[in-house]
Design a protein around this motif. Sequence first.
Motif: not given
Lengths: 428, 291
Positions: A312, A314-321, A330, B92, B120, B123, B130, B134, B136, B150-151, B200
């Motif tokens: 979870i 990783e998913a958030a980091i990967g999307i730029g959080a 999260h 990452m 940020v 990304r 992945f 995964n 949410f 978010l952005h 996503r």
Amino acid sequence: MIEDHQKKAEQVARGLKRRYRAEKRFRFYGIMAVAFGLLAVAVLFTDIITKGSGAFRQTYIQLTVHYDPEVLDITDLRDESQVALGNFSGVIRQGLYDRFPQFSSRNDKRELNKMISSGEGFELRDRLVENPSLLGRSETLWLVADDDIDTYFKSYGDSGGAFTGRVSETQRAVVEGLKQSGDIRLKLNTNFFTKGDSREPEQAGIWGAVVGSFFTLVITLALSFPIGVAAAIYLEEFAPRNRWTDLIEVNINNLAAVPSIIFGLLGLAIFINFFEVPRSIPVIGGLVLTLMTLPTIIITSRAAIKAVPPSIREAAIGIGASPMQVVMHHVLPLAMPGMLTGAIIGMAQALGETAPLLMIGMVAFIVDIPSGPASPATVLPVQIFLWADSPERAFVEKTSAAIMVLLAFLILMNTTAIWLRKRLERRW
Amino acid sequence: MTMTANEARDLPGAVKAVKEGYTVHDSSADYQTVGSPFVAEPKMRIRNVDVFYGSEQALFNVSVDIGKNEVIAMIGPSGCGKSTFLRSINRMNDTIDICKVSGSFILDEDDIYAKSMDVVALRARVGMVFQKPNPFPKSIYDNVAYGPKLHGLVSRKSDLDEVVETSLKRAGLWGEVKDRLLKPGTGLSGGQQQRLCIARAIAISPDVILMDEPCSALDPIATARIEELIAELSENYTIAIVTHSMQQAARVSQRTAYFHLGKLIEVNDTERVFTNPEHELTEAYITGRFG
């Protein structure tokens, strides 16, 4: 290789028996261990309930009292000093003399005087103030009996004979008379649930301690939960892994193992002696219990954060959080059930904690119901400690009853913890 | 990803390679990749990349271009550094304290590892899918809407709805979920979850999408669906995919990069790699002599 298959099968069969025996034995030990635990709990609960259930009922005596202005020495009800000094116990005494004219000697009268709780005079005063037209008139009331009478009356039907204790011949005769006319009986003990502590067992109640415990716990929760969660998040998500954080981690674990009375000494030294916070108030109780609860909350919160699946994150980091957003969006929502459970367990610990509160003066004898977090108070476990220490026999059942109240709160809190966890838990 | 010599020897592929003499010339830190690692007008230029986990070196002097709108596949035996390489592209690896990356990664004109590059923001340009789906633990809608919100890419609810719809359509999931957008994303099947993760990722319109073995947790039918999707997505996006399946690499990619023990051995057109590889290690791997 074993070539003889017949022989091999036999060997295995022999071994099997032994293995199954071992398993049976192991299961038996397990069942015994569980049974022992349950038995201990059952004995404890039975003992407490049998001892304490009596405290929820109280002996009351029905009596006609005459609000005689002469006995009361009150001419004008608007004069507060007159009302405050009014001889209300005299009115009760007069009621008893009138009810039992056969006991007219000095000695007998003295015995009669001790039949009704000394606190009932105040009840009469309150009634009169509320209803001034009663002055000069009579009223029939159920009045709380003195604790000795109460103990005697409750043990009336006991197989080993009634417990007479300090009850005199005269008083026994009076009880007998009242019993025949139906003017003495057990009723729900409202004093126990609505009043604070008292030197008189029949006037002593648990409410002061409940309110004190409530304020103390509110302060503990308000301080320890945010601080504990913030510390846990920082250590788990942001802190670099180095010698300093290792040192902090070791010390948090050490703090969790420090005897609670040490926290009391710390509170005494720092909060009371240095910062000069007043003694005996829930604020300082809360501060001390916060120190004690923090390690528990930090450790359980860290475990809850660790349990959030890395995928979870990783998913958030990967999307730029950003790291902060990862935590807020999260990690925190997913870890919250675990954190809340930890907090409630910490609170339950704090609720049952006595030793550190003795050090900071919450063991004082406080009659008034605390009006806020800054007014002197005591808490449930300390109240139990105080009552257990009192010589009057009637306090024995009060002590057990107070333990029942405390246990009820603990069970309620733990149930809430389980319910919250089940409710908030998400599957992923 | 990181390996000691002992761990490397435990890998069946490596054992066979060592036994049969397929070793890269030792201590050749400046090993030159064979084939055609560089292209004209690349989307990303990656030069002289070394990656260390503590004192263990996981990648040795990797240089390669990723072309615009191409699908480049990374293959190689376990522990060869292909995932490490992929995760270096959108930083990452920053979350791993002991990981150190050197060399240059240029996306369009910007150095990914420059001090001025905000991770940020990076990304938002380089998305990632992945290995294990995964999603949410939120609704399908919120899963897709999370990135744009978010952005701050959209301001109005109607715009957000549109982004969610487009992304789900592009990920080929719209038809299956349009009636249950508010149901949890975790309630979907594995293949649907992975497509949700792709939706996503593309909801923030990244330039490059990195996929780390996106089908390894899926059944063959779901895998085929994702592979189709990758082909469709390559019209709009640049895709770098790590895969264990050589068939998959052959099906989805235009170019294939073969990694071996931290070195980029060969980069060539996919067809060339699978029919007539230049390097003997590549040949040994694709013919199944190890791996």
